[in-house]
Design a protein around this motif. Structure first.
Motif: not given
Length: 504
Positions: A29-30, A204, A264, A268
């Motif tokens: 996510p980052y 995001m 993922e 996220g």
């Protein structure tokens, strides 16, 4: 006779369990948010298609057809390739000894979640909990509060590993993966129902299309693929060596990559929904509180949990429980790389190979329950992943793609597949596209560490635990490569020889 998975489903579940690890929850996510948001999904999708899936197909085929862990399978491709297999084994060993420490922390934080024991300042609590010293070479003694979870995780890992492939690794993943999905679902539902969750999701996913012109964004996408899919350090070759010869590896590769990427994205949504609420409750921008890795998991997220109006304990248990389950399934897959390689070369029993692997790993992992553990882990992880893993992937593609018949591997993969891997796509990606990207990654990462060191650590710490860890990988690979192996180690059993000969 070589042990096999109980079913293709068991293999796929285990492969997904290996791929879905800590990085899916705290890194992707980052990375996406800081590399173009929603626009990052385009280079990431291209990276999956041009690197992730082709490499999975290649590694599945090598393991399945040449019936061995990374050293044995690569030696059977070409006797001179064995050393690369041992490099991958040593990389897995280095990851094993520090990855376990993070799993220990997550187990502790599952317990802390019930009472939010981290208090009003989770960052200060985390540093105190680990007894963090000023640098990596000042050990500061063993932190006794970590010993019980440390022993619990080691015992759990040992029980799973001693039970073997079908009754141990496969069963653990079949139990763990559904639990992981349930915990993540609860986390996502809780996140998206919070006020201002959309702020975190916008951070995001909001696309910055101009970022696609930046080479760093594309490098980040390919780097995430290697970090996330467990490729290029022996796991998938080892796992696939226990497959029946008629397994459809092309289909399996697509399923593994798709499931990993879907998880993922799903995880996220939950993480950044809660981060968005946290930013709103503190009156600060999302980017000011968002982070990745250890900081996100053990400092930022506990703060977010404490700020929730209700269900703090449930949210904490789901988040850290998900981290723990993802960590355990990945931990056993990393261990299996070493076990398979040792068992193949020295023709010893499974239990002896497990003991050979876990005893030294246990002794070395004690460093990570000292006050210097966090600092050592940070440096080791940076060098092993950014240089060791990138170099391993680059060399694997060079050796297999340019010094072996890659077309033969493609035909072997296609023989039992419902839909074939096309020649232009498979060979073009592995010989050119991904090799170029990995070459660039390796050069830039190495140059950055040489010129700038790492973080704020002293050069001595970087030399000992960064460059030193890479030196240990090389020395260990040389020693194991030159160790006396059993007779016929580099040859195939008659059945496999017959199968492989069809393509020569």
């Amino acid at each position: 006779m070589r042990e096999q998975w109980n079913s293709k489903v068991g293999f796929i579940v285990s492969a997904i369990g290996s791929a879905v690890g800590l990085g899916n929850l705290w890194r992707f996510p980052y990375v996406a948010a800081n590399n173009g948001g929603g626009a990052f999904l385009l280079p990431y999708l291209i990276a999956i298609i041009t690197a992730g899936i082709p490499i999975l197909i290649m590694e599945y085929t090598i393991g399945k057809s040449y019936r061995g862990g990374a050293p044995a399978a690569l030696a059977r491709l070409n006797r001179r390739f064995e050393w690369l297999g041992w490099v991958q084994v040593m990389i897995s060993f280095m990851i094993l000894i520090y990855y376990l420490a993070i799993v220990v922390w997550t187990l502790s934080y599952v317990g802390f979640s019930f009472t939010q024991a981290w208090g009003a300042d989770p960052s200060k609590f985390f540093v105190k909990f680990l007894g963090v010293t000023a640098n990596a070479h000042t050990l500061g003694g063993i932190q006794t509060n970590l010993l019980i979870p440390f022993i619990v995780v080691w015992v759990l890992a040992a029980v799973i590993m001693y039970r073997g492939i079908s009754k141990g690794v496969e069963l653990a993943c079949k139990i763990g993966l559904p639990i992981l999905m349930v915990l993540t679902c609860v986390l996502v539902i809780r996140g998206i129902t919070l006020p201002h969750a959309a702020d975190g999701l916008q951070y995001m996913f909001n696309p910055d299309w101009s970022s696609l012109a930046k080479p760093s964004v594309w490098i980040a996408a390919y780097g995430q693929i290697f970090y996330s899919l467990s490729i290029a350090f022996g796991i998938m070759i080892s796992y696939s060596s226990y497959l029946p010869m008629e397994t459809d590896v092309v289909n399996s590769a697509f399923i593994t990559a798709t499931a990993n990427h879907g998880f993922e994205l799903f995880a996220g949504i939950g993480v950044f929904s809660i981060i968005g609420f946290m930013a709103y409750s503190q009156g600060v921008p999302v980017e000011q509180v968002a982070g990745a890795g250890v900081g996100l998991a053990f400092m930022t997220f506990p703060t977010a949990i404490s700020s929730l109006p209700t269900m703090q304990a449930l949210t904490g248990v789901c988040f850290f429980g998900a981290l723990f389950v993802a960590g355990i399934t990945s931990l056993v897959s990393i261990s299996q790389v070493i076990v398979t390689a040792v068992k193949d070369k020295f023709e010893i029993s499974h239990n002896r190979a497990v003991t050979f692997t876990l005893v030294p790993a246990f002794l070395l992992s004690i460093f990570f329950v000292t006050g210097a553990g966090l600092n050592i882990l940070d440096i080791l992880d940076a060098f092993i992943n950014n240089i060791g893993l990138a170099v391993s992937g680059f060399l694997e593609l060079i050796l297999v793609g340019w010094f072996f018949k890659l077309e033969q591997i493609r035909q072997m993969a296609n023989r039992y597949s419902n839909f074939p891997a096309s020649k232009v796509w498979f060979i073009g990606c592995l010989k050119f596209v991904t090799v170029i990207m990995l070459g660039i990654m390796t050069f830039l990462n190495t140059r950055g560490f040489v010129l700038n060191g790492y973080g704020e650590y002293s050069q001595m710490d970087v030399n000992i635990f960064g460059w030193g860890s890479l030196l240990i990988v090389v020395i260990g690979a040389v020693v194991l490569n030159n160790a006396k192996s059993r007779e016929g180690y580099a040859t195939l059993d008659p059945l496999t020889t017959k199968e492989v000969a069809l393509y020569e």
